[in-house]
Design a protein around this motif. Structure first.
Motif, PDB file in Angstrom:
ATOM      1  N   VAL A   7       0.850  -1.193   0.000  1.00 45.34           N
ATOM      2  CA  VAL A   7       0.000   0.000   0.000  1.00 45.34           C
ATOM      3  C   VAL A   7       0.884   1.240   0.000  1.00 45.34           C
ATOM      4  CG1 VAL A   7      -1.735   1.306   1.273  1.00 45.34           C
ATOM      5  CG2 VAL A   7      -1.874  -1.194   1.197  1.00 45.34           C
ATOM      6  N   HIS A   8       0.891   1.937  -1.115  1.00 47.35           N
ATOM      7  CA  HIS A   8       1.697   3.154  -1.213  1.00 47.35           C
ATOM      8  C   HIS A   8       0.874   4.403  -0.922  1.00 47.35           C
ATOM      9  CE1 HIS A   8       3.695   0.111  -3.833  1.00 47.35           C
ATOM     10  NE2 HIS A   8       4.747   0.550  -3.160  1.00 47.35           N
ATOM     11  N   ARG A   9      -0.465   4.284  -1.064  1.00 46.07           N
ATOM     12  CA  ARG A   9      -1.333   5.427  -0.799  1.00 46.07           C
ATOM     13  C   ARG A   9      -2.719   4.894  -0.435  1.00 46.07           C
ATOM     14  NH1 ARG A   9      -1.207  10.906  -2.156  1.00 46.07           N
ATOM     15  NH2 ARG A   9      -3.234  11.895  -2.478  1.00 46.07           N
ATOM     16  N   LEU A  10      -3.173   5.227   0.755  1.00 42.38           N
ATOM     17  CA  LEU A  10      -4.477   4.775   1.243  1.00 42.38           C
ATOM     18  C   LEU A  10      -5.317   5.997   1.598  1.00 42.38           C
ATOM     19  CD1 LEU A  10      -6.250   2.318   2.207  1.00 42.38           C
ATOM     20  CD2 LEU A  10      -5.327   2.766   4.490  1.00 42.38           C
ATOM     21  N   ALA A  11      -6.480   6.110   0.991  1.00 42.21           N
ATOM     22  CA  ALA A  11      -7.400   7.198   1.329  1.00 42.21           C
ATOM     23  C   ALA A  11      -8.258   6.764   2.514  1.00 42.21           C
ATOM     24  CB  ALA A  11      -8.282   7.531   0.134  1.00 42.21           C
ATOM     25  N   LEU A  12      -8.250   7.542   3.573  1.00 44.61           N
ATOM     26  CA  LEU A  12      -9.078   7.290   4.753  1.00 44.61           C
ATOM     27  C   LEU A  12     -10.073   8.429   4.853  1.00 44.61           C
ATOM     28  CD1 LEU A  12      -9.667   5.574   7.270  1.00 44.61           C
ATOM     29  CD2 LEU A  12      -8.004   6.976   8.507  1.00 44.61           C
ATOM     30  N   ILE A  13     -11.351   8.103   4.830  1.00 50.46           N
ATOM     31  CA  ILE A  13     -12.390   9.105   4.621  1.00 50.46           C
ATOM     32  C   ILE A  13     -13.483   8.969   5.675  1.00 50.46           C
ATOM     33  CG2 ILE A  13     -14.169   9.881   2.984  1.00 50.46           C
ATOM     34  CD1 ILE A  13     -12.282   8.704   0.759  1.00 50.46           C
ATOM     35  N   GLY A  14     -13.998  10.112   6.130  1.00 55.65           N
ATOM     36  CA  GLY A  14     -15.143  10.136   7.031  1.00 55.65           C
ATOM     37  C   GLY A  14     -14.837  10.832   8.338  1.00 55.65           C
ATOM     38  N   ARG A  30     -17.818  20.517  -1.431  1.00 55.27           N
ATOM     39  CA  ARG A  30     -16.357  20.551  -1.507  1.00 55.27           C
ATOM     40  C   ARG A  30     -15.740  19.371  -0.766  1.00 55.27           C
ATOM     41  NH1 ARG A  30     -12.926  22.149   2.189  1.00 55.27           N
ATOM     42  NH2 ARG A  30     -14.518  23.258   3.392  1.00 55.27           N
ATOM     43  N   LEU A  31     -16.288  19.033   0.424  1.00 55.49           N
ATOM     44  CA  LEU A  31     -15.754  17.917   1.197  1.00 55.49           C
ATOM     45  C   LEU A  31     -15.856  16.600   0.420  1.00 55.49           C
ATOM     46  CD1 LEU A  31     -17.098  18.591   4.809  1.00 55.49           C
ATOM     47  CD2 LEU A  31     -14.820  19.067   3.915  1.00 55.49           C
ATOM     48  N   ILE A  32     -16.992  16.376  -0.202  1.00 57.53           N
ATOM     49  CA  ILE A  32     -17.174  15.136  -0.966  1.00 57.53           C
ATOM     50  C   ILE A  32     -16.228  15.118  -2.161  1.00 57.53           C
ATOM     51  CG2 ILE A  32     -18.790  13.844  -2.415  1.00 57.53           C
ATOM     52  CD1 ILE A  32     -21.006  14.668  -0.480  1.00 57.53           C
ATOM     53  N   ALA A  33     -16.072  16.248  -2.815  1.00 53.68           N
ATOM     54  CA  ALA A  33     -15.161  16.319  -3.965  1.00 53.68           C
ATOM     55  C   ALA A  33     -13.725  16.031  -3.533  1.00 53.68           C
ATOM     56  CB  ALA A  33     -15.256  17.696  -4.620  1.00 53.68           C
ATOM     57  N   GLU A  34     -13.314  16.535  -2.360  1.00 53.97           N
ATOM     58  CA  GLU A  34     -11.967  16.264  -1.854  1.00 53.97           C
ATOM     59  C   GLU A  34     -11.787  14.778  -1.535  1.00 53.97           C
ATOM     60  OE1 GLU A  34     -11.220  20.659   0.258  1.00 53.97           O
ATOM     61  OE2 GLU A  34     -11.684  18.880   1.474  1.00 53.97           O
TER      62      GLU A  34
END
Length: 791
Positions: free
Chosen positions: A314-321, A519-523
């Motif tokens: 894993v080189h890049r993991l998006a953590l969201i919420g 904007r938050l969802i787009a990010e």
């Protein structure tokens, strides 16, 4: 007595005894951040382990915490059932199934009490929803009461002799539970319960009816229906002194058991009083073993399931919420505790992956103004009538909950007001809203300017709502990020809650500027699109799941469903972590690669999440059936009718029993469901007398954990008034096995599992015929079967 203590009587060698909430941690006598507590995973999580041995260790941990805080009796466990997913306190109960609830509850009570601390089975009985909980009359037929709602109490009473029971606010078939002679006689007689009976706080309403029904302790003190009122009833001949003698005898027995009676040997000679040095690791283990892997599909273009992730790859993991950064670790209400530290999902994953984790908030979960939190450094102190200010103590948030005491042991007649004071370091530029909560007179000062001074009243029926209910917005001020602002909030209560000892309950409230959610969802979408995988943490809120109110629906709050859909569209390798104590609708379930249910995971939840996402076995299995939508849920009525009655018309058919009876569409996930990081083969099942022998093989390439479940199915056409369920859980065992290893486990069957309550005979009756014994991974995934003849 006071809010949490039974008074000492030195003449007979009786010291004071302290009781304390609750199921997920020991709060102690004081509800304050100055006295932190360990925060365990919620009871739904504890039961999801399907492991009585682990739950017994939980009991040991709680007993150690109780001893550390000088607590004698824990007001737990909650063994009401998951009748409906709308129950606001669903997270605080173990399961929809009475047998599983009884087994887990038995282990919990055994673990606490074998370390010398008492327990109270609660809430006796049928406190399965929160709507009008003080006045509702639950109408339940005798068979349903016996087979479902009383069964866990019966099991625990028979197996481990609990030292206490708490009777509920509600009524059942007419009488209120504190005055229910028939059901208390059943508990003490047939079930063999010999402990003390304490009312829920404020539930006792009738001196004579309550004492004659067997209520021993009316809480909280000192102003209860007992004391002078009960003494007067005896003097006037309205009740016999022998009832008082019985209550006193049982309280003295409790004192003897916990070591509070001089000259009498305690039930446990040398209780282990340490709070467990490795508590954080145990909390982490409990959480790991509670997480339920509900779905685990291959990523786009792959063959193997997406989980576990391989950290090196894993080189890049998006953590969201929002809940990924601000951990949601417990439900609202009396079970709340203040842990010394909380590990969020963001904390846990960054400890392992560092800056390879990119965080995006995704949505704004604002519902209403909440207690001041981020950026605030606050203390609170009492002020006497003569102006004397006592030492200040730290606050974890803007909420002040002095329940049954005032710091410094200030007598109620000498207390004038409380002062919350400190600073607010502004985290973000914009319009900040401040407010107040709690009945009384408020004075709100920000940066030296008085923004509000006036009274706040409450007109509702629930006395707790006046103190734990919504706040009121008072001022909106534009502030700049980094600015440090002085804040002061003075609160003078009109009067203390009637019937309760001195309690000061109010809050300084705050809301940050509301961000642009588009904007938050787009990010979040942008972060997901440029990452190998995206982890979206969705959650309920303190308003969604809490004591005092039931849920209105099963939808995730705010725009979280929209967020998940948008992220999944941008990255097919999307993993959704559901951070809730009870079922939620998941309209995006078919569009994501994996779904991991983490309940309210306690203070070490972030570490446990990182462990499981990166390879530790997710050990949990569902203890309640998850519907796809509320409309599909078999039981959704939790509010009483105009006469104040809530009819349990579904009878014994709740949870998986109801789903199977109805047929048609399957639920989102069946009771008992939970995937593993390996694969399992059920090779053999044999019935030998009262035992079932099952051989299971780990057919995968890594070690794993399985919960072997045994269900009984009656012969087709079995004649039982009111019908009989298609399957009933009759036994289970948690096992571990290495790759390729086979394990054989023997699971005993109880005669009760083949019986129904016959109201005509007023007795249990074995249903004759050929039963089918089945075993598998859930009630919806049964692999092997064998017949068993019952005469």
């Amino acid at each position: 007595m006071d809010m949490w203590r039974i008074i000492a009587i030195e003449e007979i060698g009786l010291r004071s005894m302290t009781v304390s909430d609750g199921p997920i941690g020991v709060r102690g006598r004081f509800w304050t951040a100055a006295d932190p507590s360990l925060a365990l995973p919620s009871p739904t999580a504890q039961a999801a382990s399907w492991d009585p041995a682990l739950v017994r260790r939980i009991g040991h941990l709680l007993a150690g915490e109780a001893r550390r805080k000088d607590v004698d009796v824990l007001l737990a466990p909650t063994i009401n059932l998951h009748r409906s997913p709308l129950g606001g306190r669903h997270f605080e109960a173990f399961s929809e199934d009475p047998y599983l609830t009884g087994r887990i509850g038995t282990a919990y009570v055994a673990g606490v009490q074998e370390r010398g601390v008492g327990t109270t089975m609660k809430h006796y009985v049928a406190n399965d929803a929160e709507t009008d909980r003080f006045t509702v009359d639950n109408i339940i037929d005798e068979r349903t009461l016996r087979e479902l709602y009383l069964r866990p109490f019966e099991m625990i009473a028979a197996d481990v002799r609990p030292w206490g029971v708490m009777t509920a606010y509600n009524s059942v078939n007419g009488p209120s539970m504190t005055a229910h002679r028939e059901l208390m006689a059943l508990l003490r007689g047939e079930f063999g319960f010999d402990g003390f009976n304490v009312s829920d706080w404020g539930a006792a309403r009738d001196s004579v009816a309550d004492v004659e029904a067997g209520l021993d302790l009316a809480m909280p003190g000192p102003l209860t229906v007992y004391g002078p009122a009960l003494a007067q009833a005896v003097r006037e001949g309205r009740t016999d002194e022998s009832h008082v003698d019985d209550a006193v005898r049982r309280l003295l027995q409790l004192a003897a058991r916990v070591g509070a009676l001089e000259g009498v040997r305690a039930a446990v000679d040398e209780p282990d009083a340490h709070a467990v040095a490795d508590a954080p690791e145990l909390l982490r283990e409990i959480a790991r073993r509670s997480f339920v892997l509900a779905k685990n599909a291959p990523p786009a273009g792959g063959e193997a399931p997406i989980l576990p992730l391989h950290g090196d790859a894993v080189h890049r993991l998006a953590l969201i919420g929002p809940a990924a950064a601000e951990a949601r670790i417990l439900g609202g209400g009396s079970a709340t505790v203040f842990p010394e530290r909380v590990v969020s999902p963001l904390d846990g994953l960054r400890e392992v992956l560092g800056d390879r984790v990119e965080y995006a908030q995704g949505v704004d979960l604002f519902e209403q103004i909440q207690a001041a939190g981020r950026g605030f450094d606050l203390t609170v102190r009492p002020v006497k009538n003569d102006g004397t200010e006592l030492p200040a103590e730290p606050l974890a948030s803007g909420d002040v909950k002095w329940m049954g005491y005032i710091p410094g042991d200030v007598p109620s007649g000498e207390f004038h007001h409380a002062v919350v004071e400190g600073t607010f370091t502004v985290p973000v530029t914009g319009e900040h809203t401040f407010g107040t909560r709690g009945t009384g007179h408020h004075r709100l000062v920000i940066d030296g300017e008085v923004y509000f001074e006036g009274d706040q009243t409450f007109a509702g029926d629930d006395p707790f709502e006046a103190f734990f209910g919504p706040g009121v917005e008072r001022a909106t001020i534009r502030l700049e990020a980094g600015q440090v602002v002085a804040v002061r909030h003075e609160h003078t209560p009109f009067a203390f809650p009637p019937g309760f000892p001195p309690s000061v309950l109010f809050g300084l409230m705050h809301t940050e500027p509301r961000p642009d959610e588009g904007r938050l969802i787009a990010e979040a979408v942008a972060a997901a699109r440029t990452s190998e995988a995206a982890v979206v943490v969705v959650s309920t809120t303190a308003l969604t799941e809490s004591e005092g109110s039931d849920r209105k629906n099963l939808r995730l709050p705010g725009r979280q469903d929209e967020l998940v859909a948008a992220v999944a569209a941008a990255n097919p390798n999307t993993i959704v972590v559901v951070n809730s104590g009870s079922p939620v609708e998941m309209p995006w379930a078919d569009d994501v690669a994996a779904i991991l249910l983490t309940w309210f995971p306690g203070q070490e939840g972030g570490h446990a999440l990182a462990d499981v996402l990166l390879g530790a076995e997710p050990g949990g299995r569902l203890t309640t059936t998850w519907p796809r939508t509320l409309d599909e849920a078999p039981v959704s009525q939790v509010a009483p009718n105009d006469e104040g009655e809530l009819h349990y018309d579904e009878g014994i058919f709740i949870g998986y029993r109801a789903w199977e009876r109805r047929g048609g569409a399957a639920p989102a996930f069946w009771f008992g469901h939970g995937l593993s990081y390996t694969t399992w083969e059920y090779e053999a099942l044999a019935v030998e007398g009262d035992n079932v022998r099952v051989r299971v093989r780990n057919s995968g390439e890594r070690a794993g954990r399985e919960v072997v479940q045994v269900y009984l199915s009656p012969e087709s056409g079995a004649e039982v008034d009111g019908g009989i369920e298609a399957h009933r859980l009759a036994g289970f065992a948690a096992i571990s096995a290495g790759a390729g290893e086979a394990v054989e486990v023997t699971i005993p069957l109880e005669e009760r599992s083949f019986q129904v309550w016959d109201s005509g005979l007023a007795a249990w009756r074995t249903v004759p015929g050929t039963w089918t014994v089945e075993t598998g991974r859930s009630v919806g995934d049964l692999r092997r079967s064998a017949p068993l003849k019952k005469a």
